[in-house]
Design a protein around this motif. Structure first.
Motif, short mmCIF file in Angstrom:
data_model
loop_
_atom_site.label_atom_id
_atom_site.label_comp_id
_atom_site.label_asym_id
_atom_site.label_seq_id
_atom_site.Cartn_x
_atom_site.Cartn_y
_atom_site.Cartn_z
N HIS A 25 17.24 53.81 2.43
CA HIS A 25 16.59 55.05 2.87
C HIS A 25 16.87 56.18 1.88
O HIS A 25 15.96 56.96 1.55
N ASP A 26 18.11 56.26 1.41
CA ASP A 26 18.48 57.30 0.46
C ASP A 26 18.12 56.94 -0.98
O ASP A 26 18.11 57.82 -1.85
N ARG A 63 24.80 61.45 8.32
CA ARG A 63 24.00 61.90 9.46
C ARG A 63 23.36 60.68 10.13
O ARG A 63 23.07 59.68 9.47
N GLU A 68 20.16 59.05 11.78
CA GLU A 68 18.71 59.24 11.69
C GLU A 68 18.00 58.18 12.53
O GLU A 68 18.57 57.13 12.86
N ASP A 100 30.50 53.16 -0.92
CA ASP A 100 29.79 52.19 -0.07
C ASP A 100 30.47 50.83 -0.09
O ASP A 100 30.39 50.08 0.90
N TRP A 117 25.46 53.31 9.07
CA TRP A 117 24.39 54.17 8.53
C TRP A 117 24.95 55.57 8.31
O TRP A 117 24.76 56.17 7.24
N THR A 118 25.64 56.10 9.31
CA THR A 118 26.15 57.46 9.25
C THR A 118 27.30 57.60 8.26
O THR A 118 27.45 58.64 7.60
N HIS A 154 27.52 56.16 5.47
CA HIS A 154 26.91 56.31 4.14
C HIS A 154 26.21 57.65 3.98
O HIS A 154 26.42 58.37 3.00
N SER A 155 25.36 57.99 4.95
CA SER A 155 24.46 59.15 4.78
C SER A 155 25.06 60.46 5.27
O SER A 155 24.60 61.54 4.89
N SER A 179 20.58 52.22 5.23
CA SER A 179 20.86 53.62 4.92
C SER A 179 20.81 53.85 3.41
O SER A 179 20.28 54.86 2.93
N MET A 180 21.33 52.91 2.63
CA MET A 180 21.27 53.00 1.18
C MET A 180 19.83 52.91 0.70
O MET A 180 19.41 53.64 -0.21
#
Length: 321
Positions: free
Chosen positions: A63-64, A190, A192, A71, A184-185, A187-188, A60-61
């Motif tokens: 991805h962003d 949402r 995905e 985190d 994942w969620t 961190h972000s 997730s990190m």
């Protein structure tokens, strides 16, 4: 050996625990039955619950393209939560399986069937662990909290799966890899689709390692009517294990590619090298698989901690590129 012959260090030891583990050596005697109920003397399950969380967080990190101080708390919170929820899940499993466990040589020494812990005491211990885990979950964002609450459904269902399906390992995978979605969620904010693909990769990995594990009990399971993929596959287990290996590595690779779209080619290559290392370890396990050697089966199962750890340094380096 009689109860009076046992020393405090070995009294109540569970048959498949690592000899000389910290619970048997260092924990206060009154706490040992409850720590054994949570499998604190067998930490491999905590690792297998935790590692998909860390995969999900790092991807997730990636991805962003960013990370923050929170985190670090997600990383640590997942670790504490994995200990607590693995303990709560094992406690629930042993409550529901107390009659089955007493009929299986490997599990008859567990705290409930051996009389070290009452069902009422186990329920109280279950509630205590779950409550502390809930307090940690409430520090995350609302989407992650919702996912954490939903995760209770597969945790509750799993112990009963072996009574009605030959594929209880699927239910274990659904429960054990939920952390990939949650972290994942967390961190972000949402959920995905790369996280979902990573989650499916983890389920296939669970089918791989828990089929290996289940081969230890096939004879006892057949006698008492407990179902498993090990019994279902029988002599064809190596073929099925190879299929699970391929699916797990392929799906994790797709998740990595999807998470790093737009990243540098070098970062993509480094992250995919982590997936290659993960697959290499699974292939090594398959080359050593012998369904007639229980000691080797247990050792291979435990080695999946290393398999799951292998992608993490590659993902972390890719984050720096």
């Amino acid at each position: 050996m009689t109860g009076r012959d046992k020393t405090p260090e070995v009294a109540g030891t569970v048959a498949d625990a690592v000899r000389g583990n910290w619970v048997d050596r260092l924990a206060p005697p009154r706490t040992r039955p409850y720590l054994r109920l949570s499998r604190a003397d067998r930490p491999i399950g905590t690792w297998l619950l935790l590692l998909p969380c860390w995969w999900g967080l790092l991807l997730s990190m990636l991805h962003d393209g960013r990370g923050g101080w929170f985190d670090l708390w997600i990383f640590a919170g997942c670790g504490i939560g994995a200990v607590l929820m693995r303990g709560a899940g094992c406690t629930w499993n042993d409550i529901t399986d107390r009659h089955i466990d007493g009929s299986v040589a490997r599990t008859a020494s567990r705290p409930i069937p051996s009389g070290q812990v009452s069902v009422r005491g186990a329920l109280a211990w279950l509630a205590a662990q779950a409550l502390v885990a809930l307090l940690i979950l409430l520090t995350f964002n609302s989407a992650a909290i919702l996912l954490g609450v939903i995760s209770l459904a597969p945790v509750c269902i799993y112990p009963f799966a072996k009574r009605f399906t030959w594929w209880p390992q699927v239910f274990l995978g659904v429960a054990f890899n939920w952390g990939a979605l949650l972290a994942w969620t967390a961190h972000s904010g949402r959920l995905e689709w790369p996280a979902v693909v990573l989650y499916l990769a983890g389920i296939s990995w669970t089918l791989f390692y828990d089929t290996i594990y289940a081969h230890q009990d096939t004879e006892d399971d057949a006698l008492i009517g407990v179902k498993s993929t090990a019994r279902l596959f029988g002599e064809n287990s190596p073929t099925w294990l190879r299929r699970f290996l391929v699916v797990a590595v392929t799906l994790q690779g797709i998740a990595v590619i999807a998470a790093l779209i737009g990243a540098s080619p070098l970062a993509m290559a480094v992250a995919l090298a982590g997936t290659w290392a993960f697959g290499w370890h699974m292939a090594w396990q398959l080359s050593r698989f012998d369904m007639t050697d229980n000691d080797r089966l247990l050792a291979l199962f435990r080695s999946n901690r290393d398999a799951g750890l292998l992608p993490l340094p590659f993902f972390a380096i890719a984050l720096l590129l």
